[in-house]
Design a protein around this motif. Structure first.
Motif, short mmCIF file in Angstrom:
data_model
loop_
_atom_site.label_atom_id
_atom_site.label_comp_id
_atom_site.label_asym_id
_atom_site.label_seq_id
_atom_site.Cartn_x
_atom_site.Cartn_y
_atom_site.Cartn_z
N UNK A 98 28.85 16.52 -10.35
CA UNK A 98 27.44 16.34 -10.00
C UNK A 98 27.34 16.12 -8.51
N UNK A 99 26.17 16.36 -7.96
CA UNK A 99 25.96 16.14 -6.52
C UNK A 99 25.46 14.72 -6.25
N UNK A 100 25.46 13.87 -7.26
CA UNK A 100 25.15 12.45 -7.09
C UNK A 100 25.97 11.64 -8.08
N UNK A 101 26.07 10.35 -7.84
CA UNK A 101 26.85 9.48 -8.72
C UNK A 101 26.27 9.51 -10.13
N UNK A 102 27.16 9.46 -11.12
CA UNK A 102 26.73 9.32 -12.52
C UNK A 102 27.02 7.87 -12.92
N UNK A 103 25.96 7.14 -13.23
CA UNK A 103 26.07 5.72 -13.54
C UNK A 103 25.56 5.48 -14.95
N UNK A 104 26.36 4.77 -15.73
CA UNK A 104 25.94 4.38 -17.08
C UNK A 104 26.35 2.95 -17.35
N UNK A 105 25.41 2.21 -17.92
CA UNK A 105 25.69 0.87 -18.42
C UNK A 105 25.47 0.92 -19.93
N UNK A 106 26.49 0.56 -20.69
CA UNK A 106 26.43 0.61 -22.15
C UNK A 106 25.80 -0.65 -22.71
#
Length: 186
Positions: A98-106
């Protein structure tokens, strides 16, 4: 339990390192530029709305927005009874960037992030209370398993969301899938 398995791509059938120690996971991921944290989860109803979830974690989300320049946050939730679960799983199983950060909080449930660095692949089985931030340009894929059950907060720099740029590599087909790694974690 959160688990990190590290594979050599030339021997993808066996992980050479497996750990369930959160401090060690954080340290190993940080060495590759991956942010990994564990936040305290909130008691929310099973049918909590996106607004309720975002409100419950508003302080943490605001802090990340200010620190990293994220513009928006949303909530994605998937359950085993979703009629599109197979198509959704397939959509994320190929290696991409991706061209930006992939952020996930479960917020609940779990999912498996694979992060590809040179000849190594780090497979991170994220669980409830885990936050992972995959920097832009990092080769990765995500496996939610055949019976997905998770709710995640996602943060975006681009309000339109992530656009996957597929690498065309077949590495994702050569490593153990969610069923093998999530089952091994207990």
């Amino acid at each position: 339990m959160t688990t990190l398995s590290i594979f050599d791509q030339s021997q993808p059938e066996t992980a050479r390192t497996v750990t369930e120690n959160p401090s060690e996971i954080r340290e190993l991921l940080a060495g590759k530029g991956i942010r990994f944290e564990q936040w305290h989860t909130r008691d929310l109803p099973a049918d909590a709305s996106q607004d309720q979830i975002l409100e419950a974690y508003s302080n943490e989300v605001a802090k990340l927005k200010a620190e990293c320049g994220f513009q928006t946050a949303d909530v994605i939730s998937l359950n085993p009874d979703n009629p599109q679960k197979e198509a959704l799983r397939k959509k994320f199983l190929d290696e991409h960037t991706h061209s930006e950060d992939e952020v996930r909080f479960f917020v609940r449930g779990q999912g498996l992030f694979y992060l590809h660095f040179g000849n190594e692949v780090f497979a991170v089985l994220c669980q409830k209370n885990d936050l992972i931030s995959v920097p832009d340009g990092t080769r990765h894929w995500f496996d939610m398993g055949p019976e997905p059950e998770f709710t995640c907060i996602r943060l975006f720099s681009n309000p339109e969301g992530w656009v996957a740029e597929f690498t065309g590599e077949d590495i994702a087909t050569r490593l153990p899938r969610y069923e093998a790694l999530a089952g091994a974690s207990g």
